[in-house]
Motif scaffolding. Structure first.
Motif, short mmCIF file in Angstrom:
data_model
loop_
_atom_site.label_atom_id
_atom_site.label_comp_id
_atom_site.label_asym_id
_atom_site.label_seq_id
_atom_site.Cartn_x
_atom_site.Cartn_y
_atom_site.Cartn_z
N GLU A 147 20.30 -13.47 10.57
CA GLU A 147 19.72 -11.96 11.04
C GLU A 147 19.09 -11.16 9.94
OE1 GLU A 147 18.68 -11.29 14.05
OE2 GLU A 147 17.70 -9.78 13.21
N ALA A 148 20.09 -11.20 8.82
CA ALA A 148 19.72 -10.38 7.62
C ALA A 148 18.74 -11.12 6.98
CB ALA A 148 21.09 -10.40 6.84
N TYR A 149 18.67 -12.54 6.62
CA TYR A 149 17.82 -13.45 6.27
C TYR A 149 16.46 -13.39 6.75
CZ TYR A 149 21.70 -15.39 3.26
OH TYR A 149 22.68 -15.68 2.39
N ARG A 150 16.53 -13.35 7.81
CA ARG A 150 15.27 -13.20 8.52
C ARG A 150 14.29 -11.94 8.37
NH1 ARG A 150 14.76 -14.30 14.28
NH2 ARG A 150 16.63 -13.60 14.57
N SER A 151 15.04 -10.92 8.23
CA SER A 151 14.30 -9.63 8.06
C SER A 151 14.07 -9.76 6.44
CB SER A 151 15.28 -8.59 8.25
OG SER A 151 16.23 -8.23 7.49
N ARG A 152 14.79 -10.40 5.72
CA ARG A 152 14.28 -10.24 4.10
C ARG A 152 13.16 -11.35 4.01
NH1 ARG A 152 20.18 -9.79 1.19
NH2 ARG A 152 20.87 -8.14 2.45
N ARG A 153 13.20 -12.42 4.76
CA ARG A 153 12.13 -13.18 4.77
C ARG A 153 10.78 -12.48 5.24
NH1 ARG A 153 10.83 -17.06 9.49
NH2 ARG A 153 10.61 -14.72 10.44
N ASP A 154 10.82 -11.84 6.28
CA ASP A 154 9.70 -11.14 6.66
C ASP A 154 9.32 -9.95 5.79
OD1 ASP A 154 9.66 -12.36 9.05
OD2 ASP A 154 11.00 -10.66 10.24
N ALA A 155 10.25 -9.62 5.04
CA ALA A 155 10.03 -8.35 3.96
C ALA A 155 9.01 -9.37 2.80
CB ALA A 155 11.07 -7.61 3.45
N LEU A 156 9.60 -10.37 2.42
CA LEU A 156 8.87 -11.12 1.48
C LEU A 156 7.57 -11.88 1.82
CD1 LEU A 156 8.83 -12.41 -1.49
CD2 LEU A 156 9.97 -14.38 -0.63
N VAL A 157 7.38 -12.45 3.04
CA VAL A 157 6.07 -13.16 3.69
C VAL A 157 5.08 -12.01 3.86
CG1 VAL A 157 5.12 -14.39 5.24
CG2 VAL A 157 7.17 -15.13 4.16
N GLY A 158 5.53 -10.79 4.43
CA GLY A 158 5.01 -9.78 4.75
C GLY A 158 4.03 -9.11 3.59
N GLY A 159 4.75 -8.97 2.34
CA GLY A 159 4.18 -8.40 1.05
C GLY A 159 3.42 -9.07 0.20
N LEU A 160 3.43 -10.52 0.46
CA LEU A 160 3.12 -11.44 -0.73
C LEU A 160 1.30 -11.27 -1.03
CD1 LEU A 160 4.80 -14.86 -0.16
CD2 LEU A 160 4.95 -13.46 -2.19
N ALA A 161 0.74 -10.93 0.25
CA ALA A 161 -0.80 -10.89 0.21
C ALA A 161 -1.12 -9.69 -0.87
CB ALA A 161 -1.37 -10.66 1.61
N ALA A 162 -0.38 -8.57 -0.85
CA ALA A 162 -0.75 -7.74 -1.56
C ALA A 162 -0.17 -7.86 -2.93
CB ALA A 162 -0.08 -6.14 -0.80
N ALA A 163 0.50 -8.62 -3.31
CA ALA A 163 1.39 -8.88 -4.38
C ALA A 163 0.57 -9.96 -5.21
CB ALA A 163 2.73 -9.28 -4.51
N LEU A 164 -0.06 -10.99 -4.64
CA LEU A 164 -0.41 -12.37 -5.40
C LEU A 164 -1.85 -12.09 -5.50
CD1 LEU A 164 1.78 -14.87 -3.52
CD2 LEU A 164 2.35 -13.95 -5.75
N PRO A 165 -2.37 -13.14 -6.31
CA PRO A 165 -3.68 -13.12 -6.70
C PRO A 165 -4.61 -13.60 -5.34
CG PRO A 165 -2.78 -14.23 -8.34
CD PRO A 165 -1.94 -13.98 -7.37
N ALA A 166 -5.71 -13.13 -5.20
CA ALA A 166 -6.78 -13.60 -4.10
C ALA A 166 -6.50 -15.28 -4.18
CB ALA A 166 -8.08 -13.23 -4.02
N GLU A 167 -6.60 -15.93 -3.01
CA GLU A 167 -6.54 -17.41 -2.87
C GLU A 167 -5.23 -18.07 -3.04
OE1 GLU A 167 -10.43 -18.98 -4.17
OE2 GLU A 167 -11.20 -16.92 -3.83
N SER A 168 -4.21 -17.24 -3.25
CA SER A 168 -2.81 -17.93 -3.37
C SER A 168 -2.65 -18.24 -1.99
CB SER A 168 -1.89 -16.84 -3.72
OG SER A 168 -2.20 -16.37 -4.90
N ARG A 196 1.78 -21.16 -3.81
CA ARG A 196 0.53 -22.04 -4.92
C ARG A 196 -0.25 -20.84 -5.28
NH1 ARG A 196 1.15 -27.18 -2.69
NH2 ARG A 196 -0.02 -27.99 -4.53
N LEU A 197 -0.32 -20.63 -6.58
CA LEU A 197 -1.11 -19.82 -7.21
C LEU A 197 -2.66 -20.43 -7.44
CD1 LEU A 197 0.95 -18.11 -9.98
CD2 LEU A 197 0.47 -17.05 -7.57
N PRO A 198 -3.70 -19.57 -7.31
CA PRO A 198 -4.89 -20.39 -7.39
C PRO A 198 -5.14 -20.96 -8.86
CG PRO A 198 -5.42 -17.93 -7.34
CD PRO A 198 -3.84 -18.05 -6.96
N ALA A 199 -6.20 -21.93 -8.80
CA ALA A 199 -6.52 -22.54 -10.22
C ALA A 199 -6.62 -21.67 -11.12
CB ALA A 199 -7.64 -23.37 -9.88
#
Ligand code: PMP
Length: 394
Positions: free
Chosen positions: A299-320, A334-337
């Motif tokens: 249960e704890a890991y699920r919410s941590r996964r959600d926090a990570l996956v939910g925040g990646l779009a804002a943190a990583l370069p476009a097209e990651s 996978r970061l872009p080329a």
């Protein structure tokens, strides 16, 4: 006067192992201010320290002469029976005699390398694959050959082709929530791989330390559960991710002949796994509901996964790109080329955030933009802060 000769050299296998520059950078992440997505560490605040302490207390109080003494190489009979009963209860009929307790599943990999691999033998691996397994096979002098795959794991047809052309001794797989990618091999591919192994005579090693950390979706069958290749399939398990890695308790489930060879190899390696730790684990399983503990952890890991996956779009370069694993501990990015995750790590650590570059996990040509992020060791709030720091790096 006596002449002095040179010190004899190290074995060739000891000097061929690369010193990793990543290791040195990651050593810097031990500072408490660092938010680290790097180490594949279980959350320490979720260890059942009280339950484990009670189990150690009980066996030390009741049977000190036994649990502080040398013991048999195969492992504590109560512990083997408890592990066997858990498999049987989950649909994989297992007897205590099918198991040997190992000092972590990492030792299981070493025992298999000793029992199965001649120098020059070929081992097929996923690409990328668990780094310390690659090291273990290389130490044994094996030729490690990567198998092509996709986001669901290895391609069984590619395995069939490589089995014909490379004549491998074994295929090493982490079928559930793989390290480093977090991906899970679907049942159809498992049965196809079993068929390849049955037809061509290759050992299947399924390393499964993460399978019980499932947040959603249906469990996929163990490769070991298919009768066609049961005589050539080995299953490695571990308490590291479900109880505590510091206890160093794992096990190996194998057909009788191979199991016997592993027991002999284990005797030469360490005589047996710590008696008191095995007895405490067996006592813990008898006195506690491991399923209830696992429910809390997942249960704890699920919410941590959600926090990570939910925040990646804002943190990583476009097209990651990244995946959303149904369990386990890892997300694969996978970061872009043009982005090099190994080079960027230094800048990340300067911002007090860390991850593991993906390059060392590849047995074939590496994707420089790949990186592994573990979501287990920090709270959702800390994960969000770590992602803000990463955004500044990228
Ligand atoms: N196999 C895999 C795939 C792993 O990720 C790990 C730990 N990171 C191990 C084996 C070894 O685990 P242990 O020895 O703690 O059981």
């Amino acid at each position: 006067m006596m002449t002095r000769a040179d010190v004899p050299p190290l074995a060739a296998r000891a000097v061929q192992v690369d010193a990793s520059p990543v290791r040195e950078i990651l050593a810097l992440t031990a500072r408490p201010e660092v938010i680290s997505f790097a180490g594949g560490l279980p959350a320490p605040e979720l260890f059942d320290a009280a339950g484990l302490r009670a189990a150690y207390d009980a066996v030390l109080a009741e049977r000190p002469a036994q649990v502080l003494q040398y013991s048999v190489t195969e492992g504590d009979p109560d512990l083997r029976a408890a592990i066997a009963a858990r498999y049987t209860g989950r649909g994989l009929p297992t007897a205590a005699a099918d198991l040997v307790v190992t000092t972590g599943s990492q030792q299981g990999l070493g025992l298999l390398a000793t029992a199965l691999l001649e120098p020059g033998d070929t081992v097929l691996v996923e690409d990328p694959s668990y780094l310390a397994a690659l090291q273990c096979f290389k130490f044994a002098g094996a030729r490690v050959v990567p198998v092509p795959g996709d986001e669901h794991g290895v391609d069984p047809e590619a395995v069939a082709e490589l089995v014909r052309t490379e004549r491998p001794k074994l295929l090493y797989l982490v079928p559930n929530f793989q390290n480093p990618t977090g991906r899970t091999l679907p049942a159809e591919r498992r049965s196809a791989l079993v068929e390849v192994a049955a037809q061509h005579g290759v050992w299947l090693v399924e390393d499964d330390p993460y399978g019980e950390l499932r947040f959603e979706g249906e469990p996929q069958p163990w490769l070991s559960s298919y009768p066609e290749a049961a005589d050539r399939t080995v299953l490695l398990g571990s308490f590291s991710k479900v109880l505590a890695p510091g206890m160093r308790l794992g096990w190996l489930r194998a057909p009788a002949g191979l199991l016997r060879a592993c027991v002999v190899a284990k005797q030469a390696a360490d005589l047996h796994t710590a008696t008191v730790d095995q007895a405490a684990a067996a006592r813990y399983l008898a006195d506690n509901d491991l399923g209830a503990h696992l429910a809390k952890v997942t249960e704890a890991y699920r919410s941590r996964r959600d926090a990570l996956v939910g925040g990646l779009a804002a943190a990583l370069p476009a097209e990651s790109r990244w995946n959303n694993p149904e369990g386990g501990m890892f997300v694969w990015v996978r970061l872009p080329a043009g982005y090099d995750a190994s080079e960027l790590l230094r800048a990340a650590v300067a911002q007090d955030v860390a991850y593991v570059p993906g390059a060392p996990f590849f047995a074939g040509p590496a994707d420089p933009g790949a990186l592994r992020m573990a979501f287990t060791t920090h709270t959702p709030a800390e994960i969000a802060e770590g992602l803000d720091r990463l955004a500044r790096v990228f």
